[in-house]
Design an enzyme around this catalytic site. Structure first.
Site, PDB file in Angstrom:
ATOM      1  N   ASP A   1       3.253  -4.293   8.368  1.00 40.01           N
ATOM      2  CA  ASP A   1       1.991  -3.557   8.236  1.00 40.01           C
ATOM      3  C   ASP A   1       0.855  -4.577   8.388  1.00 40.01           C
ATOM      4  OD1 ASP A   1      -0.297  -2.337   7.324  1.00 40.01           O
ATOM      5  OD2 ASP A   1       0.595  -1.548   5.487  1.00 40.01           O
TER       6      ASP A   1
ATOM      7  N   GLN B   1      -4.274  -5.277   6.991  1.00 39.84           N
ATOM      8  CA  GLN B   1      -5.227  -6.207   6.383  1.00 39.84           C
ATOM      9  C   GLN B   1      -5.260  -7.564   7.074  1.00 39.84           C
ATOM     10  OE1 GLN B   1      -7.472  -5.320   4.361  1.00 39.84           O
ATOM     11  NE2 GLN B   1      -6.672  -3.298   3.850  1.00 39.84           N
TER      12      GLN B   1
ATOM     13  N   CYS C   1      -4.796   2.436  -3.501  1.00 38.22           N
ATOM     14  CA  CYS C   1      -3.526   2.976  -2.958  1.00 38.22           C
ATOM     15  C   CYS C   1      -2.387   1.992  -3.180  1.00 38.22           C
ATOM     16  CB  CYS C   1      -3.639   3.334  -1.480  1.00 38.22           C
ATOM     17  SG  CYS C   1      -4.848   4.599  -1.144  1.00 38.22           S
TER      18      CYS C   1
ATOM     19  N   LYS D   1     -10.028  -0.456  10.652  1.00 38.64           N
ATOM     20  CA  LYS D   1     -10.141  -1.713   9.905  1.00 38.64           C
ATOM     21  C   LYS D   1     -10.407  -2.891  10.848  1.00 38.64           C
ATOM     22  CE  LYS D   1      -6.976  -0.035   6.354  1.00 38.64           C
ATOM     23  NZ  LYS D   1      -7.861   0.326   5.245  1.00 38.64           N
TER      24      LYS D   1
ATOM     25  N   HIS E   1       0.881  -1.172   0.000  1.00 39.11           N
ATOM     26  CA  HIS E   1       0.000   0.000   0.000  1.00 39.11           C
ATOM     27  C   HIS E   1       0.916   1.220   0.000  1.00 39.11           C
ATOM     28  CE1 HIS E   1      -2.765   2.957   1.798  1.00 39.11           C
ATOM     29  NE2 HIS E   1      -3.779   2.124   1.574  1.00 39.11           N
TER      30      HIS E   1
END
Ligand code: PLP
Length: 431
Positions: A221, A224, A387, A247, A145
């Site tokens: 990261d 997700q 993104c 999220k 991303h």
């Protein structure tokens, strides 16, 4: 991801009970049917108890934290710090290792700018381990991303360090044959746990091992992954991880950086001002230890309280059970998309090592048209480049559609999505 978890998956009845706690899932869409919300990767919906937790904070406990000697100040400070403990507990970390940020993007930038500051000599000898310059290397992947790409590109531009990246297999998974870009001069490797386009789960163990072999730091990261599978920062073996509340069924406006304490302790501050200091003279400042050192100015207190409630909610369900249930949903999503003629999945078309984030291209139809058609059938998906322009360039497209599931997604919803998708090409082209 794996099928042997099916026995612990949530049952249909349990998912219905969960869904009843999300008021927004009762909304009707453009054709008068309940909205099929397949955009959880962009932002998750919130259960009532998260909304209530924020409202309760403002209704009964609101005051500035770490300031007052009054009762409300004590209560708000306690709620704020308790929320930090909940976030820490959710990922098997210590509370003092959790730094509040505005979102995951800010958490990544925090590390990048702390490295810049260290490179400029800030933070003294202890911070030298974060300094980078010509001859040093920062590594990311082509699947990032922009939030986990631009901060590193810019860090390299500011400091003269070089930027390199792990490349991908044709289906978008990280290509382990390119691990050799993690060279002995690499100072940090930043990569995503799960791609927000392909849904592929990264080979964390192998990447961490390659980074360890050259003494590089690792930043993961988890935007997700953390609402879809257990995330244990100790087991993952990384040095930094970033989280995004919105999220994870929590409020917007808050995220977190987790870092190993000894690293945070050696890192110079980035945003400075109120709340971060031990002492100030007109010439100089002594900064507080982490996490306070990195939390300048007023903090998102009600949001922290709401996020903690979201994590209690997820924790009570059990992340293993959520992952097992979402495996079933993912399989069905892949199946219904694959059954539609002229639709290409951007990412792994098998169901192992991936989650229910599925980007796809409909031959001959612009993704915005696809998204609008689906919306006319009350199916909400993401359109655009998500993104992740370099990843779209890799797949030879400018943009795509993306359907993404969550713990509240049902098989019926997946089928409604599949049926709507099967009508798209006929609607536009008479195919
Ligand atoms: N990283 C990934 C993989 C994402 O999917 C996103 C958001 O879509 C981000 C980072 C940015 O998260 P935030 O909105 O918390 O800044």
């Amino acid at each position: 991801m794996t099928n042997d978890r099916s026995t612990m998956a949530l049952t249909t009845a349990e998912v219905e009970q969960l869904r009843a706690q999300f008021p927004i899932l009762g909304r009707l869409g453009r054709d008068g049917r309940p909205i099929v919300y397949l955009d959880a990767s962009a932002t998750s919906q919130k259960p009532q108890r998260v909304i209530d937790a924020e409202a309760d904070f403002y209704s009964h406990h609101n005051a500035a934290v770490n300031r007052g000697t009054h009762m409300l100040g004590d209560e708000s400070t306690e709620a704020f710090e308790q929320a930090r403990s909940v976030v820490a507990g959710f990922v098997n970390a210590q509370p003092q290792e959790v730094v509040w940020t505005k979102n995951a993007t800010e958490a990544i930038n925090l590390v990048a700018y702390a490295m810049s500051n260290a490179s400029a000599g800030m933070g003294g000898a202890e911070a030298k381990r974060f300094a980078v310059g010509p001859g040093d290397r920062i590594v990311a992947t082509r699947a990032e991303h922009h939030a986990n790409l631009l901060p590193w590109q810019e860090l390299c531009k500011r400091t003269g360090a070089e930027f390199a990246y792990l490349d991908l297999e044709p289906d978008g998974r990280i290509d382990l044959n390119t691990l050799d870009v993690i060279t002995p001069n690499t100072k940090l490797v930043a990569f995503t746990h799960v791609s927000n386009v392909t849904g592929a789960v990264s080979p964390v163990e192998q990447v961490v091992q390659a980074a360890r072999e050259v003494g590089a730091l690792v930043l993961l990261d988890t935007c997700q992954s953390s609402a879809h599978m257990p995330v244990d920062v100790q087991k993952l073996g990384v040095d930094f991880a970033v989280f995004s509340s919105h999220k994870m069924l929590g409020p917007t406006g808050i995220g977190a950086l987790w870092g190993r304490y000894e690293l945070l302790d050696a890192m110079p501050p980035v945003l400075v001002g109120g709340s971060v200091i031990g002492h100030v003279t007109m010439e100089d400042t002594i900064y507080l230890p982490p996490p306070t050192r990195f939390e300048a100015g007023s903090q998102p207190v009600a949001q922290a309280v709401g996020w903690a409630e979201a994590l209690r909610f997820l924790g009570e369900i059990g992340m293993d059970r959520i992952a097992a249930y979402e495996d079933q949903i993912t399989s069905e999503m892949i199946k219904v998309i694959s059954e539609v003629d002229g639709v290409r999945i951007l990412g792994p078309a098998d169901t192992t090592g991936r989650i229910g984030v599925v980007a796809f291209e409909v031959e001959g139809i612009h993704p915005h048209d696809v998204g609008q058609y689906l919306d006319s059938e009350s199916v909400a998906v993401r359109v655009g480049h998500h993104c992740a322009i370099p990843l779209h360039t890799f797949f030879n497209v400018r943009s795509s559609n993306r359907a993404s599931a969550s713990v509240t997604t049902t098989l019926d919803e997946v089928h409604r999505f599949g049926e709507a998708l099967s009508r798209v090409r006929g609607f536009f082209g008479g195919f």
